[in-house]
Write a protein that holds these residues in place. Structure first.
Motif, PDB file in Angstrom:
ATOM      1  N   ASP A  12      30.582  54.601 -19.210  1.00 35.59           N
ATOM      2  CA  ASP A  12      31.234  54.544 -17.918  1.00 35.59           C
ATOM      3  C   ASP A  12      30.605  55.581 -16.967  1.00 35.59           C
ATOM      4  N   SER A  14      32.541  58.506 -15.443  1.00 32.32           N
ATOM      5  CA  SER A  14      33.679  59.347 -14.872  1.00 32.32           C
ATOM      6  C   SER A  14      33.174  60.298 -14.023  1.00 32.32           C
ATOM      7  N   CYS A  19      31.557  63.602 -19.030  1.00 32.29           N
ATOM      8  CA  CYS A  19      31.579  63.080 -19.938  1.00 32.29           C
ATOM      9  C   CYS A  19      30.536  61.811 -19.835  1.00 32.29           C
ATOM     10  N   LEU A  43      35.281  55.601 -12.926  1.00 37.44           N
ATOM     11  CA  LEU A  43      36.535  56.331 -12.761  1.00 37.44           C
ATOM     12  C   LEU A  43      36.615  57.562 -11.947  1.00 37.44           C
ATOM     13  N   HIS A  46      37.835  61.287 -16.244  1.00 35.00           N
ATOM     14  CA  HIS A  46      38.058  60.731 -17.614  1.00 35.00           C
ATOM     15  C   HIS A  46      39.410  60.330 -17.936  1.00 35.00           C
ATOM     16  N   THR A  47      39.757  59.845 -18.827  1.00 38.15           N
ATOM     17  CA  THR A  47      41.344  59.413 -19.009  1.00 38.15           C
ATOM     18  C   THR A  47      41.830  60.370 -20.051  1.00 38.15           C
ATOM     19  N   PHE A  83      32.026  55.095 -24.407  1.00 37.68           N
ATOM     20  CA  PHE A  83      33.297  54.517 -24.273  1.00 37.68           C
ATOM     21  C   PHE A  83      33.030  53.302 -23.720  1.00 37.68           C
ATOM     22  N   ASP A 222      30.282  63.514 -26.197  1.00 34.64           N
ATOM     23  CA  ASP A 222      29.344  62.882 -25.517  1.00 34.64           C
ATOM     24  C   ASP A 222      28.111  63.952 -25.535  1.00 34.64           C
TER      25      ASP A 222
HETATM   26  O1  PXL Z   1      34.277  61.264 -23.653  1.00 35.08           O
HETATM   27  C1  PXL Z   1      34.542  60.084 -23.873  1.00 35.08           C
HETATM   28  C2  PXL Z   1      35.301  59.327 -22.648  1.00 35.08           C
HETATM   29  C3  PXL Z   1      34.208  58.657 -21.787  1.00 35.08           C
HETATM   30  N1  PXL Z   1      34.704  58.009 -20.870  1.00 35.08           N
HETATM   31  C4  PXL Z   1      36.065  57.934 -20.345  1.00 35.08           C
HETATM   32  C5  PXL Z   1      37.063  58.512 -21.413  1.00 35.08           C
HETATM   33  C6  PXL Z   1      36.455  59.357 -22.487  1.00 35.08           C
HETATM   34  C7  PXL Z   1      37.450  60.099 -23.481  1.00 35.08           C
HETATM   35  O2  PXL Z   1      38.651  60.128 -23.234  1.00 35.08           O
HETATM   36  O3  PXL Z   1      38.344  58.572 -20.985  1.00 35.08           O
HETATM   37  C8  PXL Z   1      36.587  57.290 -19.430  1.00 35.08           C
END
Ligand code: PXL
Length: 283
Positions: A12, A14, A19, A43, A46-47, A83, A222
């Motif tokens: 993804d 983020s 990350c 996103l 990140h989450t 991810f 990562d």
């Molecule tokens: O770092 C790993 C990662 C990658 N992408 C998203 C994440 C995470 C880890 O929480 O939430 C969207």
């Protein structure tokens, strides 16, 4: 000069938080490796530790992109995934492995799904089954110890770890299929923290640890896996690539700790990029 290698990074984006693709692309590129990206979602952050993040799923765009590349005859030296947001994405990535895998293509899977003994709350309890299937197709997997426990369906143990325990985990993960296994978050004495590797071709184990730095910082998995993939593609053995990735990651964490940055904001790997090739060739 050696032919320039080409990696396909499937993660993804983020947008904020350093990350997945915003780490993989700069780190692998800095090692002189051409990096093709396949974003699986966008996103806002990140989450991990943020609430209210946006999530634009790109699942429907993935195969058309790959089909276009196939028409162009593009080939890759490595495919590196991290991810993945759903079972559907896991299945699609598995199909991409089948389509793009040729002899000597390194398939690297970081089964991002859990940490500190717990599955990330966004994943259903059976998500590890999907990741396990993907890991079976990989040459290299890079789980943390929590992810390793979920992949093996065995209990998770916090540090300190014993060498027997870690060697059992590495060998059993290799039995799933991958010839190279690297587990992160290993501490034999509770003071040093690092990564252990197992090369099933040579039956060789290695361990590199450095003094643990608190708190934990997001995105370090990562940073580690990207540096590891880069070093392997530049011809390092698994043991050496693991040592390089530990050094690169710990240096990034140290700079971040010194700056007092919020631990959700990722680590300062950027100031290490110019030195990455030196680390790889001169370690
Ligand atoms: O770092 C790993 C990662 C990658 N992408 C998203 C994440 C995470 C880890 O929480 O939430 C969207």
């Amino acid at each position: 000069m050696q032919r320039q290698k080409r990696v396909l990074a499937i993660h993804d984006i983020s947008c904020f938080g350093r990350c997945s693709l915003t780490v993989a692309l700069p780190v692998i590129s800095a090692a002189g490796i051409e990096t093709t990206v396949l974003p699986t979602a966008v996103l806002s952050t990140h989450t991990g530790g943020f609430t209210g993040f946006t999530y634009r799923d790109l699942t429907q765009d993935i195969m058309p992109v790959v089909n276009h590349w196939n028409g162009l005859g593009l080939e890759f030296d490595a495919i590196y995934t991290g991810f993945l947001g759903s079972f559907e994405q896991v299945d699609i990535v598995s199909e991409i492995f089948d389509m793009l895998k040729k002899n000597n293509v390194l398939i690297a899977v970081d089964p991002v799904m859990a940490d500190y003994g717990k599955l990330y709350s966004i994943f259903p309890p059976n998500f590890p089954e999907g990741m396990r299937k993907l890991c079976r197709k990989a040459n290299l997997i890079v789980p943390n110890l929590t992810e390793a426990a979920f992949l093996l369906d065995e209990p998770y143990h916090d540090a300190p770890h014993t060498r027997e325990e870690i060697e059992h985990i590495l060998r059993t993960l290799a039995a799933l299929g991958p010839e190279y296994v690297v587990v992160t978050g290993v501490s034999y004495d509770g003071i040093q923290l690092g990564s252990a590797s197992y090369d099933a071709n040579t039956d060789e184990f290695s361990y590199t640890g450095e003094t643990r730095i608190e708190p934990m910082y997001h995105g370090t998995g990562d940073v580690f896996a990207s540096a590891l993939v880069a070093a392997l593609l530049k011809g390092c053995t698994l043991a050496r690539a693991t040592a390089i990735a530990v050094r690169f990651t710990v240096a990034s964490i140290s700079r971040t700790k010194e700056a007092g940055t919020d631990n959700r904001f990722g680590v300062n790997f950027e100031d290490g990029l110019a030195g990455l090739n030196g680390l790889i060739s001169g370690y």
